[in-house]
Design an enzyme around this catalytic site. Structure first.
Site, PDB file in Angstrom:
ATOM      1  N   ARG A  57      56.676   1.311  41.065  1.00 51.42           N
ATOM      2  CA  ARG A  57      58.109   1.609  40.986  1.00 51.42           C
ATOM      3  C   ARG A  57      58.377   3.097  41.243  1.00 51.42           C
ATOM      4  O   ARG A  57      59.391   3.458  41.838  1.00 51.42           O
ATOM      5  CB  ARG A  57      58.658   1.194  39.613  1.00 51.42           C
ATOM      6  CG  ARG A  57      58.633  -0.319  39.443  1.00 51.42           C
ATOM      7  CD  ARG A  57      59.295  -0.745  38.166  1.00 51.42           C
ATOM      8  NE  ARG A  57      60.693  -0.358  38.124  1.00 51.42           N
ATOM      9  CZ  ARG A  57      61.425  -0.377  37.014  1.00 51.42           C
ATOM     10  NH1 ARG A  57      60.888  -0.736  35.866  1.00 51.42           N
ATOM     11  NH2 ARG A  57      62.692  -0.019  37.047  1.00 51.42           N
ATOM     12  N   GLN A  89      70.757   3.417  32.396  1.00 53.27           N
ATOM     13  CA  GLN A  89      69.610   2.619  31.947  1.00 53.27           C
ATOM     14  C   GLN A  89      68.520   2.647  33.011  1.00 53.27           C
ATOM     15  O   GLN A  89      67.448   2.101  32.805  1.00 53.27           O
ATOM     16  CB  GLN A  89      70.045   1.164  31.722  1.00 53.27           C
ATOM     17  CG  GLN A  89      71.139   1.012  30.691  1.00 53.27           C
ATOM     18  CD  GLN A  89      71.752  -0.386  30.737  1.00 53.27           C
ATOM     19  OE1 GLN A  89      71.271  -1.308  30.094  1.00 53.27           O
ATOM     20  NE2 GLN A  89      72.806  -0.544  31.518  1.00 53.27           N
ATOM     21  N   HIS A 106      66.946   5.045  28.860  1.00 58.23           N
ATOM     22  CA  HIS A 106      65.707   4.274  28.932  1.00 58.23           C
ATOM     23  C   HIS A 106      64.553   5.080  29.526  1.00 58.23           C
ATOM     24  O   HIS A 106      63.592   4.508  30.024  1.00 58.23           O
ATOM     25  CB  HIS A 106      65.926   2.984  29.743  1.00 58.23           C
ATOM     26  CG  HIS A 106      66.775   1.967  29.028  1.00 58.23           C
ATOM     27  ND1 HIS A 106      67.342   0.879  29.648  1.00 58.23           N
ATOM     28  CD2 HIS A 106      67.163   1.874  27.725  1.00 58.23           C
ATOM     29  CE1 HIS A 106      68.038   0.155  28.759  1.00 58.23           C
ATOM     30  NE2 HIS A 106      67.946   0.757  27.594  1.00 58.23           N
ATOM     31  N   CYS A 114      52.914  11.328  25.775  1.00 60.76           N
ATOM     32  CA  CYS A 114      51.688  11.064  25.024  1.00 60.76           C
ATOM     33  C   CYS A 114      52.030  10.225  23.799  1.00 60.76           C
ATOM     34  O   CYS A 114      52.815  10.647  22.946  1.00 60.76           O
ATOM     35  CB  CYS A 114      51.019  12.364  24.590  1.00 60.76           C
ATOM     36  SG  CYS A 114      49.554  12.062  23.571  1.00 60.76           S
ATOM     37  N   CYS A 117      50.625  12.274  20.476  1.00 61.30           N
ATOM     38  CA  CYS A 117      51.239  13.480  19.901  1.00 61.30           C
ATOM     39  C   CYS A 117      52.709  13.646  20.284  1.00 61.30           C
ATOM     40  O   CYS A 117      53.370  14.552  19.789  1.00 61.30           O
ATOM     41  CB  CYS A 117      50.436  14.729  20.302  1.00 61.30           C
ATOM     42  SG  CYS A 117      50.689  15.243  22.013  1.00 61.30           S
ATOM     43  N   SER A 174      74.194  -5.787  33.522  1.00 63.99           N
ATOM     44  CA  SER A 174      74.432  -7.201  33.220  1.00 63.99           C
ATOM     45  C   SER A 174      74.935  -7.446  31.803  1.00 63.99           C
ATOM     46  O   SER A 174      75.296  -8.564  31.469  1.00 63.99           O
ATOM     47  CB  SER A 174      73.152  -7.993  33.454  1.00 63.99           C
ATOM     48  OG  SER A 174      72.142  -7.531  32.584  1.00 63.99           O
TER      49      SER A 174
HETATM   50  P1  NAD Z   1      70.222  -6.185  35.408  1.00 63.90           P
HETATM   51  O1  NAD Z   1      69.297  -6.541  36.524  1.00 63.90           O
HETATM   52  O2  NAD Z   1      70.135  -6.974  34.158  1.00 63.90           O
HETATM   53  O3  NAD Z   1      71.723  -6.347  35.944  1.00 63.90           O
HETATM   54  C1  NAD Z   1      72.090  -5.838  37.182  1.00 63.90           C
HETATM   55  C2  NAD Z   1      73.591  -6.028  37.326  1.00 63.90           C
HETATM   56  O4  NAD Z   1      74.003  -5.387  38.507  1.00 63.90           O
HETATM   57  C3  NAD Z   1      74.042  -7.488  37.402  1.00 63.90           C
HETATM   58  O5  NAD Z   1      75.128  -7.673  36.533  1.00 63.90           O
HETATM   59  C4  NAD Z   1      74.463  -7.646  38.866  1.00 63.90           C
HETATM   60  O6  NAD Z   1      75.562  -8.528  39.003  1.00 63.90           O
HETATM   61  C5  NAD Z   1      74.858  -6.243  39.217  1.00 63.90           C
HETATM   62  N1  NAD Z   1      74.696  -5.891  40.621  1.00 63.90           N
HETATM   63  C6  NAD Z   1      73.691  -6.228  41.455  1.00 63.90           C
HETATM   64  N2  NAD Z   1      73.865  -5.653  42.650  1.00 63.90           N
HETATM   65  C7  NAD Z   1      75.017  -4.932  42.572  1.00 63.90           C
HETATM   66  C8  NAD Z   1      75.735  -4.108  43.488  1.00 63.90           C
HETATM   67  N3  NAD Z   1      75.292  -3.904  44.733  1.00 63.90           N
HETATM   68  N4  NAD Z   1      76.870  -3.526  43.056  1.00 63.90           N
HETATM   69  C9  NAD Z   1      77.337  -3.719  41.797  1.00 63.90           C
HETATM   70  N5  NAD Z   1      76.691  -4.476  40.894  1.00 63.90           N
HETATM   71  C10 NAD Z   1      75.553  -5.085  41.287  1.00 63.90           C
HETATM   72  O7  NAD Z   1      70.068  -4.641  35.154  1.00 63.90           O
HETATM   73  P2  NAD Z   1      70.528  -3.808  33.911  1.00 63.90           P
HETATM   74  O8  NAD Z   1      71.840  -4.253  33.370  1.00 63.90           O
HETATM   75  O9  NAD Z   1      70.362  -2.399  34.293  1.00 63.90           O
HETATM   76  O10 NAD Z   1      69.413  -4.189  32.852  1.00 63.90           O
HETATM   77  C11 NAD Z   1      69.458  -3.602  31.656  1.00 63.90           C
HETATM   78  C12 NAD Z   1      68.322  -2.664  31.497  1.00 63.90           C
HETATM   79  O11 NAD Z   1      67.246  -3.222  30.846  1.00 63.90           O
HETATM   80  C13 NAD Z   1      67.683  -2.138  32.757  1.00 63.90           C
HETATM   81  O12 NAD Z   1      68.413  -1.106  33.329  1.00 63.90           O
HETATM   82  C14 NAD Z   1      66.426  -1.632  32.330  1.00 63.90           C
HETATM   83  O13 NAD Z   1      66.467  -0.220  32.080  1.00 63.90           O
HETATM   84  C15 NAD Z   1      66.248  -2.286  31.027  1.00 63.90           C
HETATM   85  N6  NAD Z   1      64.936  -2.749  31.069  1.00 63.90           N
HETATM   86  C16 NAD Z   1      63.987  -1.761  31.142  1.00 63.90           C
HETATM   87  C17 NAD Z   1      62.708  -2.086  31.200  1.00 63.90           C
HETATM   88  C18 NAD Z   1      61.685  -0.998  31.386  1.00 63.90           C
HETATM   89  O14 NAD Z   1      61.092  -0.896  32.424  1.00 63.90           O
HETATM   90  N7  NAD Z   1      61.476  -0.129  30.426  1.00 63.90           N
HETATM   91  C19 NAD Z   1      62.378  -3.397  31.152  1.00 63.90           C
HETATM   92  C20 NAD Z   1      63.367  -4.370  31.137  1.00 63.90           C
HETATM   93  C21 NAD Z   1      64.666  -4.026  31.118  1.00 63.90           C
HETATM   94 ZN    ZN Z   2      49.017  14.275  23.232  1.00 64.38          ZN
END
Ligand code: NAD
Ligand code: ZN
Length: 229
Positions: A57, A89, A106, A114, A117, A174
């Site tokens: 990523r 996010q 996020h 780390c 620590c 979402s």
């Molecule tokens: P999501 O994928 O759940 O939702 C994406 C939204 O964007 C949907 O509602 C969709 O309709 C909309 N969308 C798609 N294309 C679009 C466009 N071109 N224009 C306008 N809207 C569009 O993503 P989210 O809401 O960001 O998910 C919540 C968060 O959960 C994520 O951002 C992520 O940070 C977090 N998460 C993080 C991890 C991690 O790696 N630490 C793991 C899982 C979830």
């Molecule tokens: Zn450390």
């Protein structure tokens, strides 16, 4: 209109920059179970898999460019007389590339953390389980991203902004992941106007007063133009 603006962004704002969203069909979590790559337990079980996922990523984000929606928010931040707080996010760094200042609730792919620590430093392009912390020397380094089951960053600061804002907007998110999904309720409680910008209906659409439907790269510039001309 004047006053502080709080704008929450999610994966949808980066979709048109070629970065996949999470819950859309074909999204990242349909290919990688989130329990494996986005939880502390998954990382403990298989750190190499998790680093591999975030390395991929990070590489993808490094070559991605901000789209017109990121550019428009940076412009809004420059031209609005009062503070414009962008809370994202997303971990991709595209808001910064567009010249905006953001709160990464996020975390960010650009950071290493780390687990032993708590030190933070800029992440190398490739992280691996055997990497040692430059501060304590332990091999406990992880991406500086917030996983499921962990507390998002800067929550007190964000809630403070939500108490003071006159307009709250959610773009490309979402409404399925808390606490971010609850920000609209916080804003409403404090009397703010609320606008949702998304391609489609979301789980929290009902809470917003105003809706703008369509791809972020066309709708966000239009929304910003209405605010600042
Ligand atoms: P999501 O994928 O759940 O939702 C994406 C939204 O964007 C949907 O509602 C969709 O309709 C909309 N969308 C798609 N294309 C679009 C466009 N071109 N224009 C306008 N809207 C569009 O993503 P989210 O809401 O960001 O998910 C919540 C968060 O959960 C994520 O951002 C992520 O940070 C977090 N998460 C993080 C991890 C991690 O790696 N630490 C793991 C899982 C979830
Ligand atoms: Zn450390």
């Amino acid at each position: 209109m004047k006053g502080k603006l709080v704008i929450l962004t999610g994966a949808g704002i980066s979709a048109e920059s070629g970065l996949g969203t999470f819950r859309d069909p074909g999204g990242i979590w349909t290919r990688y179970p989130l329990e494996d790559v986005a939880t502390p337990e998954g990382f403990a079980r298989n750190p190499a898999l998790v680093h591999g996922f975030y390395n991929a990523r990070r590489a993808q984000a490094a070559t991605a460019e901000p789209n017109a929606a990121h550019d428009a928010l940076a412009r809004l931040q420059r031209l609005w007389r009062d503070p414009v707080i962008i809370v994202t996010q997303n971990v991709d760094g595209l808001h910064e590339k567009a010249g905006a200042e953001v709160i990464h609730m996020h975390g960010t792919l650009a950071g290493a953390l780390c687990a032993a620590c708590g030190a933070r430093w800029p992440a190398p392009m490739e992280m691996a389980p055997e990497d040692t912390c430059p501060y304590c020397g332990l091999a406990a380094t992880r991406p500086d991203v917030v996983w499921f089951g962990e507390m998002p960053y800067a929550m007190d600061e964000i809630l403070g902004h939500l108490e003071e804002c006159t307009l709250f907007a959610a773009i490309g998110t979402s409404g399925q992941v808390y606490p971010a999904a609850g920000f609209v309720q916080e804003a409403l409680r404090n009397g703010a106007e609320t606008t949702e910008i998304n391609l489609a209906q979301t789980d929290t659409s009902g809470a917003f007063e105003h809706h703008m439907t369509g791809p972020a790269s066309t709708v966000v510039p239009r929304w910003v133009a209405a605010l600042v001309g």
